[in-house]
Write an enzyme that holds these catalytic residues in place. Structure first.
Site: not given
Ligand code: BDR
Ligand code: CA
Length: 313
Positions: A196, A242-244, A246
């Site tokens: 991420t 930008l984590h989630d 993905n």
């Protein structure tokens, strides 16, 4: 088109959770059976409300939204207002949601859905601490072999932690729940900080959302503007990770990603390394491979997908 894939999104919005939900709602390949909220980035009363706010932003007040665990299994709740702001969704000014919260508890909804739908036909997309998922497994162990797959954002190896030097936020907040889930024997795909941190919200990428001139595009740009502020300073990068989203992008375009099947163990005893995802990347133990650890992505491909799908809302 083939039948859409059934998913349940378990989440603690959070700006990046919000973008993940928008991506899912903009993608006809996915059937969102329900969204379950958990305490994490901010307390449960705010995360469940934030889920409803985002569903309404996408004009999807038909999506059932459930509230789940108010705190982690064992430890005290740790929140992250210092990243996400007081509401969890600081940035855009969005109307108060009017769609109802379902009366059923999130854990019961997860159990009931997995028992009612065909075996291995429901994927759990987990964007926050794993409390609701662990509780569902404890409430009804028969769900475990019925889960198609768990795709989650959490953990880190080469990047270290973002909450302590050893631990990433989602796993740190409820390491005991994470341990239950990683030991359950369900296929897991994990998106750790290692991947991420390569999905940066550069100015040009954020501008593309703003240029959509739509409700969802403008809100996404404003969410990302706020969210990146803290991480830019922390990591010294242009834009923040930008984590989630993905997790959702993986379901749509797995070819954007690469990784390895490895063993992951969760640290739950040492306070120093609490919530660490001990990752056997080099295969130096004979412990069973229990997760697909994603390490690399095509960042431009990922943002193109986000822009395309959020552009349809
Ligand atoms: C994770 O923690 C939260 O702050 C984000 O929403 C993401 O799920 C990143 O460590
Ligand atoms: Ca999250």
């Amino acid at each position: 088109m083939t039948e859409p894939r059934n998913i349940i999104i378990d989440t603690d919005p959070g700006q990046d959770d919000a973008v993940a939900i928008l991506l899912a709602l903009g993608s006809p390949e996915l059937a969102v059976l329900g969204i379950t909220a958990v305490a994490g980035n901010v307390p449960l009363a705010l995360t469940e409300k934030n889920v409803r706010t985002i569903c309404e932003l996408a004009d999807r007040s038909d999506i059932p939204v459930y509230a789940g665990a108010i705190r982690p299994l064992v430890r005290k709740l740790v929140t992250a207002e210092y990243v996400h702001g007081k509401t969890g969704l600081n940035g855009p000014v969005l109307p108060e949601p009017t769609m109802p919260l379902q009366e059923q508890h999130a854990v019961d909804f997860i159990v009931e859905t997995l028992m009612a739908e065909a075996e291995k036909s429901v994927t759990l997309c987990v964007l926050g601490p794993l409390t609701n998922i662990a509780l569902a497994m404890i409430r009804e162990p028969k769900i475990v072999p019925r889960i198609a797959e768990i795709v989650l954002m959490g953990g880190g190896c080469f990047e270290g932690g973002n909450t302590t030097p050893a631990a990433e936020f989602n796993i740190y907040v409820d390491p005991h729940a994470a341990k239950i889930v990683f030991e359950a024997g369900v296929p897991i795909t994990m998106f750790p900080l290692d991947v991420t941190h390569k999905a940066l919200t550069t100015r040009k990428r954020v501008q593309e959302f703003r240029d959509m001139n739509t409700k969802a595009g403008t809100a996404t740009a404003e969410l990302l503007d706020f969210f990146e502020r803290f991480d830019e300073v922390k990591y010294g990068t242009e834009g923040g990770p930008l984590h989630d989203p993905n997790v959702i992008a993986w379901l749509l375009k797995p070819e954007l990603y690469s990784g390895r099947h490895i063993n992951i163990e969760i640290e739950t005893t040492s306070e120093l390394t609490m919530g660490m995802t001990v990752a056997d990347w080099w295969g130096v133990t004979d412990r069973p491979k229990n997760a697909f650890f994603v390490r690399n992505l095509d960042a431009d491909g990922f943002y193109n997908l986000l822009i395309e799908r959020i552009g349809t809302l």
